[in-house]
Motif scaffolding. Structure first.
Motif, PDB file in Angstrom:
ATOM      1  N   ALA A 139       1.855  -0.451 -24.485  1.00  0.00           N
ATOM      2  CA  ALA A 139       1.060  -1.133 -24.833  1.00  0.00           C
ATOM      3  C   ALA A 139       1.832  -2.028 -24.281  1.00  0.00           C
ATOM      4  CB  ALA A 139       1.227  -1.706 -26.473  1.00  0.00           C
ATOM      5  N   GLY A 140       1.064  -3.441 -23.790  1.00  0.00           N
ATOM      6  CA  GLY A 140       1.419  -4.358 -23.082  1.00  0.00           C
ATOM      7  C   GLY A 140       1.577  -3.856 -21.830  1.00  0.00           C
ATOM      8  N   GLY A 141       1.588  -2.769 -20.936  1.00  0.00           N
ATOM      9  CA  GLY A 141       2.334  -2.135 -20.136  1.00  0.00           C
ATOM     10  C   GLY A 141       1.181  -2.138 -18.480  1.00  0.00           C
ATOM     11  N   THR A 142       1.684  -2.451 -17.672  1.00  0.00           N
ATOM     12  CA  THR A 142       0.611  -2.494 -16.179  1.00  0.00           C
ATOM     13  C   THR A 142       0.585  -1.580 -15.162  1.00  0.00           C
ATOM     14  OG1 THR A 142       0.663  -4.574 -16.878  1.00  0.00           O
ATOM     15  CG2 THR A 142      -0.073  -4.707 -14.309  1.00  0.00           C
ATOM     16  N   ASN A 143      -0.121  -0.975 -14.692  1.00  0.00           N
ATOM     17  CA  ASN A 143       0.222  -0.444 -13.703  1.00  0.00           C
ATOM     18  C   ASN A 143       0.072  -0.406 -12.293  1.00  0.00           C
ATOM     19  OD1 ASN A 143       1.465   1.631 -15.521  1.00  0.00           O
ATOM     20  ND2 ASN A 143      -0.295   2.496 -16.053  1.00  0.00           N
ATOM     21  N   LEU A 144       0.033   0.114 -11.388  1.00  0.00           N
ATOM     22  CA  LEU A 144      -0.802  -0.170  -9.762  1.00  0.00           C
ATOM     23  C   LEU A 144      -0.922   1.233  -9.147  1.00  0.00           C
ATOM     24  CD1 LEU A 144      -0.964  -1.995  -7.074  1.00  0.00           C
ATOM     25  CD2 LEU A 144       1.681  -1.732  -6.633  1.00  0.00           C
ATOM     26  N   VAL A 145      -2.083   1.456  -9.089  1.00  0.00           N
ATOM     27  CA  VAL A 145      -2.033   2.465  -8.112  1.00  0.00           C
ATOM     28  C   VAL A 145      -2.919   1.932  -6.690  1.00  0.00           C
ATOM     29  CG1 VAL A 145      -5.237   2.403  -9.088  1.00  0.00           C
ATOM     30  CG2 VAL A 145      -3.845   4.160  -7.617  1.00  0.00           C
ATOM     31  N   ILE A 146      -2.268   2.906  -5.649  1.00  0.00           N
ATOM     32  CA  ILE A 146      -2.393   2.265  -4.652  1.00  0.00           C
ATOM     33  C   ILE A 146      -3.089   2.738  -3.404  1.00  0.00           C
ATOM     34  CG2 ILE A 146      -0.816   2.034  -2.852  1.00  0.00           C
ATOM     35  CD1 ILE A 146       1.658   1.317  -4.164  1.00  0.00           C
ATOM     36  N   PHE A 147      -3.802   3.105  -2.794  1.00  0.00           N
ATOM     37  CA  PHE A 147      -4.743   3.452  -2.141  1.00  0.00           C
ATOM     38  C   PHE A 147      -4.320   4.455  -0.532  1.00  0.00           C
ATOM     39  CE2 PHE A 147      -7.927   1.721  -4.851  1.00  0.00           C
ATOM     40  CZ  PHE A 147      -8.274   2.494  -6.372  1.00  0.00           C
ATOM     41  N   SER A 148      -3.428   5.383  -0.073  1.00  0.00           N
ATOM     42  CA  SER A 148      -2.908   5.071   0.614  1.00  0.00           C
ATOM     43  C   SER A 148      -3.447   5.138   2.040  1.00  0.00           C
ATOM     44  CB  SER A 148      -2.132   6.626   0.304  1.00  0.00           C
ATOM     45  OG  SER A 148      -1.413   6.851  -0.597  1.00  0.00           O
ATOM     46  N   ALA A 149      -4.595   5.669   1.888  1.00  0.00           N
ATOM     47  CA  ALA A 149      -5.895   5.410   3.347  1.00  0.00           C
ATOM     48  C   ALA A 149      -5.821   4.524   3.758  1.00  0.00           C
ATOM     49  CB  ALA A 149      -6.957   6.357   2.712  1.00  0.00           C
ATOM     50  N   ASN A 150      -5.652   3.518   2.734  1.00  0.00           N
ATOM     51  CA  ASN A 150      -5.956   2.194   3.566  1.00  0.00           C
ATOM     52  C   ASN A 150      -5.137   0.542   3.350  1.00  0.00           C
ATOM     53  OD1 ASN A 150      -8.795   2.913   2.793  1.00  0.00           O
ATOM     54  ND2 ASN A 150      -8.902   1.871   0.411  1.00  0.00           N
ATOM     55  N   LEU A 151      -3.758   1.476   2.917  1.00  0.00           N
ATOM     56  CA  LEU A 151      -2.753   0.464   3.579  1.00  0.00           C
ATOM     57  C   LEU A 151      -2.448   0.230   5.380  1.00  0.00           C
ATOM     58  CD1 LEU A 151       0.477   2.207   1.832  1.00  0.00           C
ATOM     59  CD2 LEU A 151      -1.512   0.799   1.197  1.00  0.00           C
ATOM     60  N   THR A 152      -2.171  -0.380   5.188  1.00  0.00           N
ATOM     61  CA  THR A 152      -2.132  -1.364   7.254  1.00  0.00           C
ATOM     62  C   THR A 152      -0.808  -1.277   7.408  1.00  0.00           C
ATOM     63  OG1 THR A 152      -1.788  -3.602   6.374  1.00  0.00           O
ATOM     64  CG2 THR A 152      -4.548  -2.212   6.476  1.00  0.00           C
TER      65      THR A 152
END
Length: 174
Positions: A139-152
């Protein structure tokens, strides 16, 4: 959608399974079975803003924590969608209302496509680098998903390992 920039060098965390700690920025593990915001076959790296959130995400409700290695990451990304405050119908379209669906049940038991996979398809197609979203484990935490194929070349996702403590290969596991 609310697009934000992360960084420069904002710190995120992840608990790594020891067997795969030698590839800490790979999203290949999530590509095997899929994740909340990635279908099987799509690489995605899941990180958390705080170590406790990362631990709770790693445990996934288990009463005893399996072995793990905590890693910190320095992240700089453009084009990240910010859903970190959750779904608000005044800001988000109705398709976002089910971002927090029971994706495993829908995909594995019902054999249907989870709404969260459809959302990630939209983001990936639009070229977004990632998505910030509320943790459902902490509760109260934040996650980040990174889409590897879209990285520049301008994006950066570096594991913080100044002393070289993470393994360099899988030789310990043969």
């Amino acid at each position: 959608m609310n697009l934000v920039r992360i960084g420069p060098d904002e710190v995120f965390h992840r608990y790594l399974t020891p067997r795969w700690a030698y590839v800490p920025v790979s999203g290949a593990g999530a590509a095997i079975d899929g994740g909340r915001f990635n279908r099987p076959g799509i690489e995605a790296l899941y990180l958390s803003r705080a170590p406790q959130t990362a631990l709770d995400e790693y445990r996934q409700g288990a009463s005893i924590t399996p072995p793990a290695t905590l890693a910190a990451y320095k992240v700089t990304l453009d084009q990240v969608v910010d859903l970190s405050t959750g779904y608000d119908p005044l800001i988000w379209g109705p398709e976002w209302a089910e971002w927090d669906c029971k994706w495993r049940l829908i995909a594995r038991i019902d054999k249907k496509t989870p709404p969260s996979w459809k959302l990630s398809d939209i983001l990936i197609t639009a070229g977004c680098r990632g998505l910030l979203f509320p943790s459902l484990q902490h509760a109260g935490g934040t996650n980040l998903v990174i889409f590897s194929a879209n990285l520049t070349a301008d994006d950066k996702v570096d594991v913080h390992d100044p002393d070289g403590r993470l393994p360099r290969d899988q030789s310990s596991w043969q």
